[in-house]
Design an enzyme around this catalytic site. Structure first.
Site, PDB file in Angstrom:
ATOM      1  N   ASP A   1      12.459 -66.889 -69.707  1.00 44.27           N
ATOM      2  CA  ASP A   1      11.268 -67.521 -70.397  1.00 44.27           C
ATOM      3  C   ASP A   1       9.977 -67.157 -69.629  1.00 44.27           C
ATOM      4  OD1 ASP A   1      10.546 -69.712 -72.543  1.00 44.27           O
ATOM      5  OD2 ASP A   1       9.616 -70.442 -70.569  1.00 44.27           O
TER       6      ASP A   1
ATOM      7  N   ASN B   1      28.363 -85.335 -83.737  1.00 44.24           N
ATOM      8  CA  ASN B   1      28.754 -86.768 -83.611  1.00 44.24           C
ATOM      9  C   ASN B   1      27.781 -87.484 -84.537  1.00 44.24           C
ATOM     10  OD1 ASN B   1      26.636 -86.125 -82.321  1.00 44.24           O
ATOM     11  ND2 ASN B   1      27.315 -87.002 -80.322  1.00 44.24           N
TER      12      ASN B   1
ATOM     13  N   ASP C   1      18.996 -69.472 -71.400  1.00 47.70           N
ATOM     14  CA  ASP C   1      17.628 -69.622 -71.332  1.00 47.70           C
ATOM     15  C   ASP C   1      17.438 -69.796 -70.001  1.00 47.70           C
ATOM     16  OD1 ASP C   1      14.777 -69.453 -72.188  1.00 47.70           O
ATOM     17  OD2 ASP C   1      15.748 -69.789 -74.168  1.00 47.70           O
TER      18      ASP C   1
ATOM     19  N   GLU D   1      11.299 -62.484 -72.016  1.00 52.10           N
ATOM     20  CA  GLU D   1      10.014 -62.835 -72.873  1.00 52.10           C
ATOM     21  C   GLU D   1       8.773 -62.467 -72.019  1.00 52.10           C
ATOM     22  OE1 GLU D   1       8.136 -66.541 -75.267  1.00 52.10           O
ATOM     23  OE2 GLU D   1       8.519 -66.720 -73.160  1.00 52.10           O
TER      24      GLU D   1
ATOM     25  N   ASP E   1      25.400 -80.428 -85.729  1.00 51.61           N
ATOM     26  CA  ASP E   1      25.698 -81.817 -84.976  1.00 51.61           C
ATOM     27  C   ASP E   1      27.192 -82.361 -85.365  1.00 51.61           C
ATOM     28  OD1 ASP E   1      25.417 -84.354 -83.916  1.00 51.61           O
ATOM     29  OD2 ASP E   1      24.446 -85.277 -85.761  1.00 51.61           O
TER      30      ASP E   1
ATOM     31  N   ASP F   1      24.774 -87.898 -84.478  1.00 53.26           N
ATOM     32  CA  ASP F   1      23.395 -88.386 -84.068  1.00 53.26           C
ATOM     33  C   ASP F   1      22.120 -87.835 -84.216  1.00 53.26           C
ATOM     34  OD1 ASP F   1      23.528 -86.385 -82.332  1.00 53.26           O
ATOM     35  OD2 ASP F   1      23.470 -87.148 -80.445  1.00 53.26           O
TER      36      ASP F   1
ATOM     37  N   ASP G   1      24.548 -79.981 -80.992  1.00 55.91           N
ATOM     38  CA  ASP G   1      25.348 -80.172 -79.825  1.00 55.91           C
ATOM     39  C   ASP G   1      26.377 -79.146 -79.581  1.00 55.91           C
ATOM     40  OD1 ASP G   1      27.484 -81.077 -81.411  1.00 55.91           O
ATOM     41  OD2 ASP G   1      26.760 -82.977 -81.429  1.00 55.91           O
TER      42      ASP G   1
ATOM     43  N   HIS H   1      12.281 -68.937 -82.371  1.00 56.54           N
ATOM     44  CA  HIS H   1      12.152 -70.482 -82.331  1.00 56.54           C
ATOM     45  C   HIS H   1      10.869 -70.747 -82.107  1.00 56.54           C
ATOM     46  CE1 HIS H   1      12.169 -69.399 -78.054  1.00 56.54           C
ATOM     47  NE2 HIS H   1      11.794 -70.697 -77.799  1.00 56.54           N
ATOM     48  N   ASP H   2       9.907 -69.787 -81.681  1.00 58.91           N
ATOM     49  CA  ASP H   2       8.526 -69.819 -81.695  1.00 58.91           C
ATOM     50  C   ASP H   2       7.469 -69.112 -82.745  1.00 58.91           C
ATOM     51  OD1 ASP H   2       8.769 -70.935 -78.994  1.00 58.91           O
ATOM     52  OD2 ASP H   2       8.802 -68.953 -78.018  1.00 58.91           O
TER      53      ASP H   2
END
Ligand code: GLC
Ligand code: CA
Length: 571
Positions: A214, A38, A113, A271, A36, A40, A44, A343-344
């Site tokens: 995907d 900035n 993706d 995938e 990150d 928040d 990013d 990520h899954d």
């Protein structure tokens, strides 16, 4: 005779045409959790740019970015509301262009993706469809009449509940194989295909190297939407039944390739689950629909029949056999993309290693047997420092639609809250989505604000800064491992060489040879808790890599390995 057979085998193995991407090492970034810039609390694009040098030093050639398109983030960006815009949370198109340029200067290519089985219910196409259910845009989706007041069929969606959602003010339903905010796009409609192909080409024209594609096996539907035998107490059956039965996906994939990827010599990684037997070459052969696809064989072998709650523990031999089978099946036919996590999936170091091996040595061992396989290695962010699953005390500390569904499913079958949370600790996708652990400062140096998903408490020990300074760290080991794979001397063997399994039925040893006609390297790993001795048919020339900084005498043909020891030798 033996030699003749060997040469013939060799020819068969190397028979494939060489492609520009065969030698690459890829890295998956989950942008929301990477860096990150900035404050928040959300990773990013500027954060990614800041870390390009880090990736370069690791030896990465290709970055796959999980979706960065505009999205309401119901499924963390896998629900796209505008394919031509960057999500505000992640930055701007100018920043994306800068990322492309900065990456290119470092010899790194970007893979986006591609989520085109469905879009978001916030996409303008879907809004127009709902506004006029008889109009042109309704046909961008599957708007289907119900049967006797019920949905058109009895399919259960991937995230639970029916795949059918009523279209307000009509007797129709729309199809969503994933969340109801992810309506499936109608691939039978030529206008939809044209829109999607145009978008794919627009991104390729920008200079990206290709796509990770995907959930692509789902794009072909049986328009009769037949019911299937229920497979659960909810009276529904998993939607994949229809996907597995229907014929004709090849036409769609062939057209997709012809109209887009082929024109750009793009790299694509599918995938693909639930492929039919015998379709390997059609999908990823020399002339396949995709360059490669992930090898999920070792991952699905433990999948529970009904959900995470009935998922069994990983059995070493079953896991190893699954990998070996995939390797042998592809030899001479295709290159698969090899992963130990994404990520899954939960973290590989937590899932595939027994308790006693969840150490830096064990993590290095797991990385070695994976990265040196035949195929394209994909390293998932944090894998290279040995990040692990993250325990949470409350279901509300998770931020994943799939985890909520699986948690409730577990409760419904009678598990207590504590047991259901234990299931999430083992299998939740959020285990892999915690912020990247950069250093020992607050929030692991990921953000100066409050992270969208809390960091794993173990960041003070497991982080990039500490490991960077330690020659023996997992990170520095990964750097050596990738360097070995890509070295002038060994690249030919590790990229193109034949894969030959050894000690195949052994319950503790994972061993294989990679060889060309000129050279050979052997990987020996002892996943057991006791020392073992392995024997070689040829004599050792040198040690190429070791997680115990071992040297062995030249010319020996027996090596003893401690628990969790891995060694790569040339013979
Ligand atoms: C793929 C993605 C997953 C997503 C799903 C729906 O499996 O990897 O994260 O939830 O597709 O797009
Ligand atoms: Ca940010």
């Amino acid at each position: 005779m033996y030699n003749v057979i060997r040469v013939l085998q060799q020819l068969e193995v190397t028979a494939m045409n060489r492609k520009w991407w065969h030698e690459k090492v890829a890295y998956q970034i989950y942008p929301k959790s990477f860096m990150d810039s900035n404050g928040d609390g959300i990773g990013d694009l500027k954060g990614v740019i800041r870390k390009l040098d880090y990736l370069k030093e690791l030896g990465i050639d290709l970055i796959w970015l999980s979706p960065i398109y505009q999205s309401p983030f119901i499924d963390q960006g896998y629900d796209i509301s505008d394919y031509y815009k960057i999500a505000e949370e992640f930055g701007t198109m100018e920043e994306f262009d800068l990322l492309l340029k900065e990456a290119k200067e470092r010899g790194i290519q970007i893979v986006m993706d591609l989520v085109i089985n469905h879009c978001s219910s916030d996409h303008v196409w879907f809004k127009k469809a709902l506004a006029d259910p008889e109009g042109e845009y309704a046909d961008y989706f599957y708007f289907v009449k119900g049967k006797n007041g019920n949905p058109p069929s009895n399919y259960r969606s991937y995230f639970g509940g029916s795949t059918w959602e009523p279209v307000p003010g009509t007797d129709k339903y729309y199809l969503h194989l994933f969340a109801k905010e992810q309506p499936d796009l109608n691939w039978e409609n030529p206008k939809v295909r044209e829109e999607l192909f145009g978008m794919v080409n627009w991104w390729l024209d920008k200079g990206i190297a290709g796509f990770r594609i995907d959930a692509i096996i789902n794009i072909k539907k049986d328009l009769a939407f037949p019911d299937f035998e229920p497979d659960g107490p909810d009276g529904m059956c998993r939607a994949t039944r229809m996907v597995e039965e229907v014929e004709g996906i090849g036409e769609l994939l062939g057209e997709l390739k012809r109209e887009t990827f082929a024109k750009h010599d793009a790299f694509t990684v599918g995938e693909v689950f639930n492929m039919k037997d015998g379709e390997l070459e059609e999908f990823v052969g020399d002339d396949g629909y995709f360059s490669t696809m992930f090898d999920f064989a070792p991952h699905v072998q433990t999948s529970g029949e009904h959900g995470w709650y009935d998922t069994g523990d990983v059995d070493f031999l079953t896991w190893k056999r699954a990998i070996i089978n995939s390797q042998l099946e592809c030899q001479g036919k295709a290159y698969l993309a090899n992963i130990i996590e994404n990520h899954d999936e939960p973290r590989g170091a937590s899932r595939y290693l027994p308790e006693y091996a969840r150490t830096p040595d064990g993590t290095k061992m797991l990385g070695t047997v994976s990265v040196l396989l035949r195929g394209i290695p994909f390293i998932y962010q944090g894998q290279e420092i040995g990040m692990q699953n993250c325990r949470r005390e409350d279901i509300n500390d998770y931020d994943d639609i799939d985890t909520y569904n699986q948690f409730h499913l577990a409760l419904e079958t009678g598990l207590t809250k504590e047991q259901a949370l234990e299931v999430c600790y083992k299998y939740s996708r959020d285990n892999a989505r915690t912020p990247m652990q950069w250093d020992t400062t607050e929030n692991a140096g990921f953000t100066k604000g409050t992270p969208w998903l809390s960091v794993n408490e173990n960041y003070r020990k497991i982080n990039v800064a500490v490991q960077d300074k330690d020659e023996d760290s997992v990170l520095n080991y990964y750097r050596r491992l990738i360097r070995l794979r890509k070295s002038e001397e060994w690249k030919e063997v590790f990229v193109y060489g034949e894969f030959v399994p050894m000690y195949e039925e052994d319950e503790k040893i994972f061993a294989y040879e990679r060889r060309t006609e000129e050279k050979s390297a052997i990987v020996f790993a002892n996943f057991g808790q006791e020392a073992v001795t392995v024997e070689l048919k040829e004599k050792v020339k040198e040690v190429l890599l070791s997680n115990k900084n071992r040297s062995v005498e030249k010319g020996i043909d027996r090596i003893s390995l401690e628990a969790c020891e891995v060694i790569v030798v040339s013979v």
